[in-house]
Design an enzyme around this catalytic site. Structure first.
Site, PDB file in Angstrom:
ATOM      1  N   LYS A  12       3.776  59.306   9.285  1.00 33.74           N
ATOM      2  CA  LYS A  12       3.803  59.820  11.197  1.00 33.74           C
ATOM      3  C   LYS A  12       3.019  58.469  10.970  1.00 33.74           C
ATOM      4  O   LYS A  12       1.500  57.621  10.385  1.00 33.74           O
ATOM      5  CB  LYS A  12       2.783  60.878  11.096  1.00 33.74           C
ATOM      6  CG  LYS A  12       2.737  61.527  12.412  1.00 33.74           C
ATOM      7  CD  LYS A  12       1.276  62.309  11.738  1.00 33.74           C
ATOM      8  CE  LYS A  12       1.241  62.846  13.890  1.00 33.74           C
ATOM      9  NZ  LYS A  12       0.126  64.056  13.842  1.00 33.74           N
ATOM     10  N   ASP A 108      -2.108  73.953  16.858  1.00 35.35           N
ATOM     11  CA  ASP A 108      -1.777  73.855  17.272  1.00 35.35           C
ATOM     12  C   ASP A 108      -0.367  74.647  16.273  1.00 35.35           C
ATOM     13  O   ASP A 108       0.432  74.095  15.404  1.00 35.35           O
ATOM     14  CB  ASP A 108      -1.161  72.869  17.416  1.00 35.35           C
ATOM     15  CG  ASP A 108       0.314  72.098  18.157  1.00 35.35           C
ATOM     16  OD1 ASP A 108       0.750  73.513  19.269  1.00 35.35           O
ATOM     17  OD2 ASP A 108       0.075  71.357  18.151  1.00 35.35           O
TER      18      ASP A 108
END
Length: 218
Positions: A12, A108
């Site tokens: 990431k 989330d």
């Protein structure tokens, strides 16, 4: 391929150019700090974080099976069988119970962040919105993905983190069985009004057990 670990990893990558804002920098640092504390079979492992002149790179566990979003799309009518939904949801709940026991709220929870490995083991990813504060401490921040946001978030009132994860998990379970979200709007404002009104209609084909969980979560 990570040579020392001798395994595939996922990267990431944050471009420093795009995270110049103080709050964005803080949230990336927080994400790394939180993930280093986590060790659970249903949460993707952070192996290391590398900083170069131009990037911050998170070296993460590679999860080959894709997300529950892709899994759902592969199903007829975008609906999971009850045994599939049960197995995935139970593992997600194990991950949330672990996080909340450490006073961490994910903030989330959504189909795209619930990954599956080749054995259909759940791996929760993306802690970019996560916080670590006492579970009963109220905060006021607008974050998450619109369709999964709890009424207290869209209403812009103070809220505790863990209940908003539970609400989002109810939306997720609804999607597992219905292939769509419980509330839809012409735009975000319309959607938020429907979330606030909370007129939840669970279709008749959803079995009684999951129906009860969805209603209690939401």
């Amino acid at each position: 391929m990570h040579k020392k670990l001798n395994k595939k990893v996922a990267l990431k990558i944050y471009e420093k150019e795009k995270i110049k804002d103080i709050q964005r920098k803080k949230s990336v640092r927080r994400e790394i700090r939180l993930m280093k504390r986590l060790n659970h079979p249903n949460i993707a492992t952070l192996y290391e974080a590398i900083e170069t002149e131009e990037q911050v790179i998170l070296v993460l566990e590679y999860v080959p099976g894709g997300s529950t979003h892709g899994f759902l799309k592969s199903k007829p009518h975008r609906r999971m069988a009850e045994d599939e939904a049960r197995a995935i949801y139970r593992q997600l709940m194990n991950a949330l119970q672990y996080l909340h026991s450490k006073c961490i709220a994910h903030r989330d929870i959504k189909l795209e962040n619930v990954m599956l490995d080749e054995r259909r083991q759940v791996k929760l990813i993306d802690f970019g919105f996560s916080t670590c504060i006492p579970n009963d401490q109220r905060i006021k921040i607008f974050c998450g993905t619109p369709s999964y946001m709890a009424p207290e978030i869209v209403g812009k009132t103070e809220f505790c983190g863990p209940p908003t994860d539970i609400y989002a998990s109810g939306v997720l379970l609804y999607a597992f069985f219905c292939g769509q979200f419980p509330f839809k709007g012409q735009n975000d404002k319309d959607l938020y009004n429907k979330i606030m009104a909370g007129d939840l209609q669970v279709p008749d084909h959803v079995p009684p057990g999951p129906r009860g969980i969805i209603i209690r979560c939401m």
